[in-house]
Design a protein around this motif. Structure first.
Motif, PDB file in Angstrom:
ATOM      1  N   THR A   8      70.730  30.244  48.901  1.00  0.00           N
ATOM      2  CA  THR A   8      69.516  30.998  49.232  1.00  0.00           C
ATOM      3  C   THR A   8      68.513  30.826  48.110  1.00  0.00           C
ATOM      4  O   THR A   8      68.852  30.985  46.931  1.00  0.00           O
ATOM      5  CB  THR A   8      69.821  32.482  49.409  1.00  0.00           C
ATOM      6  N   ALA A   9      67.320  30.477  48.474  1.00  0.00           N
ATOM      7  CA  ALA A   9      66.262  30.360  47.453  1.00  0.00           C
ATOM      8  C   ALA A   9      65.587  31.719  47.257  1.00  0.00           C
ATOM      9  O   ALA A   9      65.411  32.484  48.207  1.00  0.00           O
ATOM     10  CB  ALA A   9      65.216  29.334  47.893  1.00  0.00           C
ATOM     11  N   SER A  10      65.243  32.021  46.006  1.00  0.00           N
ATOM     12  CA  SER A  10      64.560  33.287  45.693  1.00  0.00           C
ATOM     13  C   SER A  10      63.146  32.997  45.219  1.00  0.00           C
ATOM     14  O   SER A  10      62.912  32.024  44.474  1.00  0.00           O
ATOM     15  CB  SER A  10      65.325  34.063  44.605  1.00  0.00           C
ATOM     16  N   PHE A  11      62.240  33.836  45.595  1.00  0.00           N
ATOM     17  CA  PHE A  11      60.842  33.675  45.207  1.00  0.00           C
ATOM     18  C   PHE A  11      60.413  34.918  44.398  1.00  0.00           C
ATOM     19  O   PHE A  11      60.559  36.053  44.861  1.00  0.00           O
ATOM     20  CB  PHE A  11      59.953  33.526  46.429  1.00  0.00           C
ATOM     21  N   LEU A  12      59.964  34.685  43.202  1.00  0.00           N
ATOM     22  CA  LEU A  12      59.498  35.780  42.339  1.00  0.00           C
ATOM     23  C   LEU A  12      58.010  36.006  42.599  1.00  0.00           C
ATOM     24  O   LEU A  12      57.190  35.124  42.326  1.00  0.00           O
ATOM     25  CB  LEU A  12      59.731  35.454  40.864  1.00  0.00           C
ATOM     26  N   LEU A  13      57.686  37.147  43.132  1.00  0.00           N
ATOM     27  CA  LEU A  13      56.311  37.430  43.541  1.00  0.00           C
ATOM     28  C   LEU A  13      55.752  38.655  42.802  1.00  0.00           C
ATOM     29  O   LEU A  13      56.500  39.557  42.407  1.00  0.00           O
ATOM     30  CB  LEU A  13      56.253  37.687  45.048  1.00  0.00           C
ATOM     31  N   THR A  14      54.473  38.695  42.656  1.00  0.00           N
ATOM     32  CA  THR A  14      53.799  39.844  42.019  1.00  0.00           C
ATOM     33  C   THR A  14      52.570  40.240  42.836  1.00  0.00           C
ATOM     34  O   THR A  14      51.721  39.391  43.139  1.00  0.00           O
ATOM     35  CB  THR A  14      53.358  39.516  40.582  1.00  0.00           C
ATOM     36  N   ASN A  15      52.528  41.488  43.228  1.00  0.00           N
ATOM     37  CA  ASN A  15      51.315  42.030  43.865  1.00  0.00           C
ATOM     38  C   ASN A  15      50.392  42.544  42.756  1.00  0.00           C
ATOM     39  O   ASN A  15      50.748  43.474  42.018  1.00  0.00           O
ATOM     40  CB  ASN A  15      51.646  43.180  44.802  1.00  0.00           C
ATOM     41  N   THR A  16      49.265  41.939  42.581  1.00  0.00           N
ATOM     42  CA  THR A  16      48.329  42.386  41.543  1.00  0.00           C
ATOM     43  C   THR A  16      47.345  43.394  42.128  1.00  0.00           C
ATOM     44  O   THR A  16      47.098  43.418  43.336  1.00  0.00           O
ATOM     45  CB  THR A  16      47.538  41.209  40.953  1.00  0.00           C
ATOM     46  N   SER A  17      46.837  44.214  41.267  1.00  0.00           N
ATOM     47  CA  SER A  17      45.856  45.197  41.721  1.00  0.00           C
ATOM     48  C   SER A  17      44.565  44.513  42.094  1.00  0.00           C
ATOM     49  O   SER A  17      44.271  43.390  41.656  1.00  0.00           O
ATOM     50  CB  SER A  17      45.608  46.241  40.621  1.00  0.00           C
ATOM     51  N   GLY A  18      43.774  45.212  42.904  1.00  0.00           N
ATOM     52  CA  GLY A  18      42.483  44.670  43.307  1.00  0.00           C
ATOM     53  C   GLY A  18      41.407  44.992  42.284  1.00  0.00           C
ATOM     54  O   GLY A  18      41.689  45.423  41.155  1.00  0.00           O
ATOM     55  N   ALA A  19      40.169  44.747  42.672  1.00  0.00           N
ATOM     56  CA  ALA A  19      39.037  45.036  41.787  1.00  0.00           C
ATOM     57  C   ALA A  19      38.931  46.547  41.561  1.00  0.00           C
ATOM     58  O   ALA A  19      39.328  47.345  42.421  1.00  0.00           O
ATOM     59  CB  ALA A  19      37.757  44.505  42.409  1.00  0.00           C
TER      60      ALA A  19
END
Length: 275
Positions: A1-12
């Motif tokens: 299984t491949a894992s993806f490291l993701l980050t939700n950044t804040s908006g303006a």
């Protein structure tokens, strides 16, 4: 299984809100107890990192400084928080707003600040001295005294006691026997109407403020009324040999209706034409 490291950044940045330091009172010329603090959020309410926030105090009037400047620029941390450096009130008492602004939000955060005076330090007379009134009449100008703290800031709500001398000498009385007054928004206490008593002469009336050792002084004079009587006081009765001087010089005393001697009243001594 491949894992993806993701980050939700804040908006303006979408909003800036004061979170500490408001409302607050600060004694003039001293530092605020709580530093000003804001939080910057995006449109979804997430804190925004690395946003420059500018804190600004009024350029004139009651205000204060961040170090030696009216403004301070601080960058938000990862929690979206920016904390201003220490803020010191100026020497003028009064209320004002410090703003915190960032690029993006339509409105600034506001800090409601009031510089308050320090301890009471002085009372001075501001109206009604020097002044004179005829015995038994009202002094034209009510006595006024101003109570201040350091830097000449007005003290509001201080009770001032106006103390006339004993009635055994030149003095007077306040209307309704009320000899106290409370300072107004300008730090001024206005005494009740003051009426001279029946004894002529000059005197001092002190005004004391709570917390101040040295009073304000009002220099007053009760002047005599109109001449009401004249009385022979020296030289009568007396006799002398014809064509010689009488041993005692004739003397008369002129008084007003309250029996005060009148200075400078012209007196005409008239001897009989015949006899």
């Amino acid at each position: 299984t491949a894992s993806f490291l993701l980050t939700n950044t804040s908006g303006a940045p979408g909003s800036i809100t004061a979170t500490a330091g408001t409302p607050q009172t600060i004694v003039v010329n001293t530092a605020a107890a709580v530093n000003f603090q804001v939080i910057v959020r995006d449109g979804s309410g997430n804190p925004v990192n690395a946003v420059q926030v500018t804190f600004t105090a009024p350029p004139a009037g009651a205000s204060g400084k961040f170090g030696g400047s009216r403004t301070a620029i601080v960058t938000t941390n990862t929690s979206g928080i920016a904390v201003a450096p220490a803020f010191t009130a100026d020497t003028l008492a009064g209320s004002y707003l410090v703003t915190a602004a960032a690029s993006g939000p339509a409105t600034s955060a506001l800090f409601s600040i009031t510089n308050i005076p320090g301890p009471v330090s002085r009372i001075i007379s501001t109206a009604g001295t020097p002044q004179s009134a005829q015995v038994g009449t009202v002094f034209a100008t009510n006595f006024k005294a101003r109570v201040t703290a350091a830097f000449s800031n007005s003290i509001v709500g201080n009770v001032v006691t106006f103390t006339p001398p004993a009635q055994t000498g030149a003095s007077g009385t306040f209307a309704g026997s009320v000899n106290t007054a409370t300072t107004d928004s300008a730090g001024v206490a206005t005494a009740a109407v003051f009426t001279a008593n029946s004894i002529s002469g000059s005197y001092s009336l002190p005004a004391f403020a709570a917390g101040v050792a040295t009073p304000a002084i009002f220099a007053l004079t009760n002047t005599t009324g109109a001449a009401a009587s004249i009385t022979a006081t020296v030289g009568t009765p007396q006799t002398t040999t014809v064509n010689t001087l009488f041993p005692l010089t004739l003397q008369a005393t002129v008084r007003d209706a309250a029996s005060n001697p009148i200075v400078g009243a012209p007196v005409t001594f008239t001897s009989p034409v015949t006899g």
